[in-house]
Write an enzyme that holds these catalytic residues in place. Structure first.
Site, mmCIF file in Angstrom:
data_model
loop_
_atom_site.group_PDB
_atom_site.id
_atom_site.type_symbol
_atom_site.label_atom_id
_atom_site.label_comp_id
_atom_site.label_asym_id
_atom_site.label_seq_id
_atom_site.Cartn_x
_atom_site.Cartn_y
_atom_site.Cartn_z
ATOM 1 N N GLU A 124 -15.931 5.685 4.619
ATOM 2 C CA GLU A 124 -15.750 5.599 5.245
ATOM 3 C C GLU A 124 -15.748 6.737 6.753
ATOM 4 O O GLU A 124 -15.943 7.433 6.392
ATOM 5 C CB GLU A 124 -14.012 4.899 4.726
ATOM 6 C CG GLU A 124 -13.203 6.197 4.614
ATOM 7 C CD GLU A 124 -11.870 5.432 4.792
ATOM 8 O OE1 GLU A 124 -11.543 4.286 5.114
ATOM 9 O OE2 GLU A 124 -11.008 5.865 3.940
ATOM 10 N N LYS B 72 -2.985 6.289 1.483
ATOM 11 C CA LYS B 72 -2.181 6.637 3.130
ATOM 12 C C LYS B 72 -1.604 8.003 3.073
ATOM 13 O O LYS B 72 0.346 8.103 3.301
ATOM 14 C CB LYS B 72 -1.741 6.106 3.359
ATOM 15 C CG LYS B 72 -2.125 5.415 5.337
ATOM 16 C CD LYS B 72 -2.600 4.479 5.769
ATOM 17 C CE LYS B 72 -2.669 4.807 6.649
ATOM 18 N NZ LYS B 72 -4.021 5.533 7.713
ATOM 19 N N ARG C 296 0.600 -1.047 -0.162
ATOM 20 C CA ARG C 296 -0.296 -0.116 0.067
ATOM 21 C C ARG C 296 0.676 0.738 0.154
ATOM 22 O O ARG C 296 0.618 2.150 -0.495
ATOM 23 C CB ARG C 296 -0.838 -0.223 1.110
ATOM 24 C CG ARG C 296 -2.081 1.288 1.202
ATOM 25 C CD ARG C 296 -3.348 0.831 2.493
ATOM 26 N NE ARG C 296 -2.187 0.931 3.636
ATOM 27 C CZ ARG C 296 -3.820 0.987 5.053
ATOM 28 N NH1 ARG C 296 -4.520 0.340 4.456
ATOM 29 N NH2 ARG C 296 -3.236 0.548 5.811
#
Ligand code: PLP
Ligand code: COI
Length: 345
Positions: free
Chosen positions: A224, A188, A85
């Site tokens: 989310e 992220k 990620r």
């Protein structure tokens, strides 16, 4: 050495905060290649005031945990997924990719070096691992940095949401978007969290555990939470949003596999807000959140309110939680091959 010699916590009371540990590990990317791993006991970073991470948000981070098992062994949970990620985030904001073997090697090193900070089994506390990749080169024009620092620090933590595995209330924010459909929500990067600070504070000020975002384009679908994915459960089906603006959660991805192995059906698709009324159980999931079961989600702007269960975690949430925790702490067989034991601690 600049150590935290007074460290003697009550493990049952530890929160989700920063506690200084003994060492962090660092590696610089210069002239197109990664250098040697450095071990540091300094919690500060020395860099140019013109560094791109400071001005243009050229920074990525990750979140993992080291779990001290009932058998005394220390386990990491799918660290190669966090490496992948971070590589995706790097491609997203034009930073060099940290190779998976370097990422995992440095993770194991920093855990070993700070072994005395790994909480013992049985308190619900863990050693949180925070990898950070930042552009450190001085660049005043908006362009990628010529130099990068990849570092990892650790800090012992307790539950992220109040109460741990106990139900909590959340609110939907309509005043703020966390990320745009083609923005950086899937990466992220710090900017997503900067975008969540006001909504998160307003939710806390109103007594909620946290906030949920709707998709920014239509304001129709659940995206989310600020620091966790969403799932709902009905008719033995685990349902979680499909969206181009949410972080691909490794916990959620694992829960999907566990759900299937427990005989649940799984659906990954857009979830319109009104569908919340039909869920028997709901939860927030992530490394920090683990599974935080949700008792109520309010939409203060429309006056709508959705409740789940009877104030206690639902049966499927509990099964999923027990299986995931069991694998992470080594009390359940690691049937998916997800854990890495850190040898020599
Ligand atoms: N969504 C957001 C915005 C997060 O910050 C996190 C935490 O990392 C998650 C979801 C959960 O992801 P993971 O399960 O990989 O920790
Ligand atoms: C995590 O779950 O690791 C997170 O990164 C959440 C948050 C503390 C930002």
């Amino acid at each position: 050495m600049n150590t935290n010699n007074d460290f003697n916590p009550d493990w049952s009371k530890i929160g989700f905060g920063y506690i200084k540990t003994d060492y962090n590990v660092r590696c610089y990317h210069r002239n197109g290649k990664w250098g040697e791993i450095e071990i540091s006991s300094d919690e500060n970073i020395n860099m140019s005031m013109a560094a791109t991470c400071l001005h243009y948000g050229q920074e990525a981070f990750e979140g993992m945990k080291a779990y001290r098992g009932k058998d005394g062994k220390v386990r990491l949970f799918r660290p190669e997924e966090n490496a992948a990620r971070m590589q995706s985030t790097s491609r997203g904001i034009l930073m060099p990719e940290v190779p998976t073997d370097l990422f995992v090697k440095m993770t194991e090193m920093v855990v070993k070096l700070n072994a005395r900070f790994i909480p013992p089994y049985g308190y619900g506390a863990t050693l949180y691992i925070r990898p950070l990749l930042i552009g450190v080169g001085p660049t005043v024009g908006v362009k990628p940095s010529p130099e990068y620092l990849f570092m990892i620090f650790v800090t012992p933590v307790g539950p992220y949401f109040k109460g741990g595995f106990a139900t909590g209330d959340f609110m939907i924010t309509r005043k703020y978007d966390r990320s745009a459909p083609l923005g950086t929500g899937i990466y992220k990067v710090g900017g997503n969290y900067a975008a969540s600070l006001r909504a998160n504070k307003e939710a806390h000020d109103l007594g909620y555990n946290g906030e949920f975002y709707l998709d920014a384009k239509e304001k129709k679908y659940i995206d989310e939470a600020g620091a966790a994915n969403f799932f709902g459960i009905k008719n033995d089906t685990y349902i979680t949003p499909q969206s181009t603006s949410i972080l691909p959660s490794i916990t959620n991805k694992s829960l999907i596999q566990i759900a299937e192995s427990l005989g649940m059906k799984v659906e990954r698709r857009p979830i319109p807000e009104e569908e919340l009324a039909t869920f028997e159980e709901a939860g927030a999931c992530g490394t920090a959140a683990v599974i935080s079961p949700i008792s109520r989600i309010d939409d203060p702007e429309t006056g709508k309110s959705y409740t789940f269960g009877n104030g206690k975690p639902g049966p499927w949430s509990e099964k999923l939680y027990n299986k995931l925790r069991g694998i992470q702490y080594g009390t359940e067989p690691d049937e998916f091959g997800w854990t890495t034991i850190v040898e020599g601690i």
